[in-house]
Write a protein that holds these residues in place. Structure first.
Motif, PDB file in Angstrom:
ATOM      1  N   GLY A 117     -44.007 -34.507   8.070  1.00 17.63           N
ATOM      2  CA  GLY A 117     -43.597 -34.022   6.749  1.00 17.63           C
ATOM      3  C   GLY A 117     -44.084 -34.899   5.608  1.00 17.63           C
ATOM      4  O   GLY A 117     -43.336 -35.168   4.649  1.00 17.63           O
ATOM      5  N   VAL A 118     -45.343 -35.364   5.682  1.00 17.44           N
ATOM      6  CA  VAL A 118     -45.884 -36.239   4.642  1.00 17.44           C
ATOM      7  C   VAL A 118     -46.085 -35.436   3.353  1.00 17.44           C
ATOM      8  O   VAL A 118     -46.629 -34.322   3.370  1.00 17.44           O
ATOM      9  N   ARG A 119     -45.687 -36.015   2.223  1.00 14.08           N
ATOM     10  CA  ARG A 119     -45.750 -35.323   0.925  1.00 14.08           C
ATOM     11  C   ARG A 119     -45.898 -36.364  -0.180  1.00 14.08           C
ATOM     12  O   ARG A 119     -45.848 -37.565   0.079  1.00 14.08           O
ATOM     13  N   ARG A 120     -46.092 -35.892  -1.393  1.00 15.47           N
ATOM     14  CA  ARG A 120     -46.105 -36.795  -2.548  1.00 15.47           C
ATOM     15  C   ARG A 120     -44.697 -37.361  -2.772  1.00 15.47           C
ATOM     16  O   ARG A 120     -43.704 -36.636  -2.663  1.00 15.47           O
ATOM     17  N   ALA A 121     -44.644 -38.628  -3.080  1.00 15.60           N
ATOM     18  CA  ALA A 121     -43.340 -39.269  -3.292  1.00 15.60           C
ATOM     19  C   ALA A 121     -42.714 -38.773  -4.600  1.00 15.60           C
ATOM     20  O   ALA A 121     -43.428 -38.473  -5.576  1.00 15.60           O
ATOM     21  N   ASP A 122     -41.392 -38.671  -4.598  1.00 19.60           N
ATOM     22  CA  ASP A 122     -40.688 -38.232  -5.813  1.00 19.60           C
ATOM     23  C   ASP A 122     -40.786 -39.290  -6.909  1.00 19.60           C
ATOM     24  O   ASP A 122     -40.866 -38.956  -8.103  1.00 19.60           O
ATOM     25  N   GLN A 123     -40.755 -40.564  -6.507  1.00 18.39           N
ATOM     26  CA  GLN A 123     -40.823 -41.647  -7.480  1.00 18.39           C
ATOM     27  C   GLN A 123     -42.241 -42.197  -7.522  1.00 18.39           C
ATOM     28  O   GLN A 123     -42.793 -42.624  -6.513  1.00 18.39           O
ATOM     29  N   ARG A 124     -42.833 -42.217  -8.706  1.00 25.56           N
ATOM     30  CA  ARG A 124     -44.210 -42.695  -8.852  1.00 25.56           C
ATOM     31  C   ARG A 124     -44.235 -44.218  -8.874  1.00 25.56           C
ATOM     32  O   ARG A 124     -43.445 -44.844  -9.581  1.00 25.56           O
ATOM     33  N   PRO A 126     -45.678 -48.143  -9.646  1.00 24.57           N
ATOM     34  CA  PRO A 126     -46.273 -48.737 -10.852  1.00 24.57           C
ATOM     35  C   PRO A 126     -47.784 -48.571 -10.924  1.00 24.57           C
ATOM     36  O   PRO A 126     -48.365 -48.462 -12.008  1.00 24.57           O
ATOM     37  N   SER A 127     -48.433 -48.564  -9.765  1.00 25.95           N
ATOM     38  CA  SER A 127     -49.883 -48.351  -9.716  1.00 25.95           C
ATOM     39  C   SER A 127     -50.204 -47.529  -8.474  1.00 25.95           C
ATOM     40  O   SER A 127     -49.491 -47.583  -7.458  1.00 25.95           O
ATOM     41  N   GLY A 128     -51.263 -46.752  -8.575  1.00 27.77           N
ATOM     42  CA  GLY A 128     -51.674 -45.953  -7.440  1.00 27.77           C
ATOM     43  C   GLY A 128     -50.861 -44.671  -7.289  1.00 27.77           C
ATOM     44  O   GLY A 128     -50.226 -44.182  -8.219  1.00 27.77           O
ATOM     45  N   ILE A 129     -50.850 -44.126  -6.093  1.00 30.41           N
ATOM     46  CA  ILE A 129     -50.212 -42.854  -5.783  1.00 30.41           C
ATOM     47  C   ILE A 129     -49.248 -43.069  -4.614  1.00 30.41           C
ATOM     48  O   ILE A 129     -49.585 -43.764  -3.641  1.00 30.41           O
ATOM     49  N   GLY A 130     -48.075 -42.500  -4.734  1.00 29.92           N
ATOM     50  CA  GLY A 130     -47.056 -42.674  -3.699  1.00 29.92           C
ATOM     51  C   GLY A 130     -46.996 -41.487  -2.750  1.00 29.92           C
ATOM     52  O   GLY A 130     -47.097 -40.330  -3.161  1.00 29.92           O
ATOM     53  N   LEU A 131     -46.834 -41.753  -1.471  1.00 34.91           N
ATOM     54  CA  LEU A 131     -46.608 -40.741  -0.439  1.00 34.91           C
ATOM     55  C   LEU A 131     -45.297 -41.065   0.278  1.00 34.91           C
ATOM     56  O   LEU A 131     -44.900 -42.235   0.366  1.00 34.91           O
ATOM     57  N   ALA A 132     -44.677 -40.025   0.786  1.00 36.48           N
ATOM     58  CA  ALA A 132     -43.398 -40.228   1.481  1.00 36.48           C
ATOM     59  C   ALA A 132     -43.292 -39.266   2.650  1.00 36.48           C
ATOM     60  O   ALA A 132     -43.890 -38.184   2.655  1.00 36.48           O
ATOM     61  N   ALA A 133     -42.548 -39.669   3.632  1.00 35.55           N
ATOM     62  CA  ALA A 133     -42.214 -38.842   4.789  1.00 35.55           C
ATOM     63  C   ALA A 133     -40.876 -39.346   5.305  1.00 35.55           C
ATOM     64  O   ALA A 133     -40.315 -40.315   4.759  1.00 35.55           O
TER      65      ALA A 133
END
Length: 218
Positions: A117-124, A126-133
């Motif tokens: 269930g990998v997806r974009r993280a709800d919380q961004r 400070p730098s880069g792009i966040g992913l969450a699962a």
């Protein structure tokens, strides 16, 4: 003048059975009697029965031994493959040309580790792009500068808040103080090469890459 009487001895003699001659062998009839009784117990019957019984017993014993040995060996051999663990397929990624490719490669690697269930993280971050699962928070840094100490500490705090693992993926590597801090906090650090394959650069990352998340699908 009276007639003379017949001799009593002469009249009685014809009625007597002649006695056996003492000089004649008394065993003359014995061979006949012995010959008559001997066939009553046929010798061939005992020999046939013994041979048949012995042959049958020997044949049954010989045939049974290979069958038992043959059946036991395959049963023992076939049990070994039943307990073997399935091999993990090699990781396949995408070539990195853009920042989006770096995110795609990281998402594929997280799935390969076992996170679902990998997806974009709800919380961004400070730098880069966040992913969450489920059970993990990952930060993908496509910048051309190495990730710094503050970047690693922010990821660690976010992971602690989510009660999840924190993984960092960088294209340009890490500053020395950032690597030292990650080792102290147990944050896995990965470097993305241009083929899209993440390379572990510290001990926590190497452990995770070797064992997976513990949630890999069979």
């Amino acid at each position: 003048m009276p007639r003379p009487e017949a001799s009593t001895t002469a009249d009685a003699t014809p009625h007597l059975r002649p006695t056996a001659d003492p000089h004649k062998p008394a065993t003359a009839d014995a061979p006949t009697a012995t010959g008559d009784t001997t066939p009553a117990a046929p010798p061939t019957g005992t020999g046939d029965a013994t041979s048949a019984h012995t042959s049958a017993a020997a044949g049954d014993t010989t045939a049974a031994t290979p069958a038992t040995t043959g059946d036991a060996t395959p049963a023992h051999t076939s049990a070994a493959p039943a307990d073997a663990a399935p091999a993990q397929p090699p990781f396949r990624s995408v070539t990195i040309r853009t920042a989006l490719d770096a995110v795609t490669a990281t998402a594929l690697y997280l799935r390969w580790l076992g996170y679902r269930g990998v997806r974009r993280a709800d919380q961004r971050p400070p730098s880069g792009i966040g992913l969450a699962a489920r059970g993990v928070v990952a930060q993908v840094d496509p910048a051309v500068r190495p990730a710094g100490l503050r970047d690693v500490e922010c990821l660690w705090l976010t992971a602690m808040t989510e009660s999840a693992d924190g993984l960092y993926f960088s294209l340009a590597g890490y500053a020395d103080d950032a690597r030292a801090r990650a080792d102290a906090l147990g944050v896995p650090l990965f470097v993305l090469d241009l083929t899209g394959t993440p390379r572990p650069v510290n001990a926590p990352a190497e452990t995770l890459a070797a064992a997976g998340s513990g949630k890999r699908a069979p």
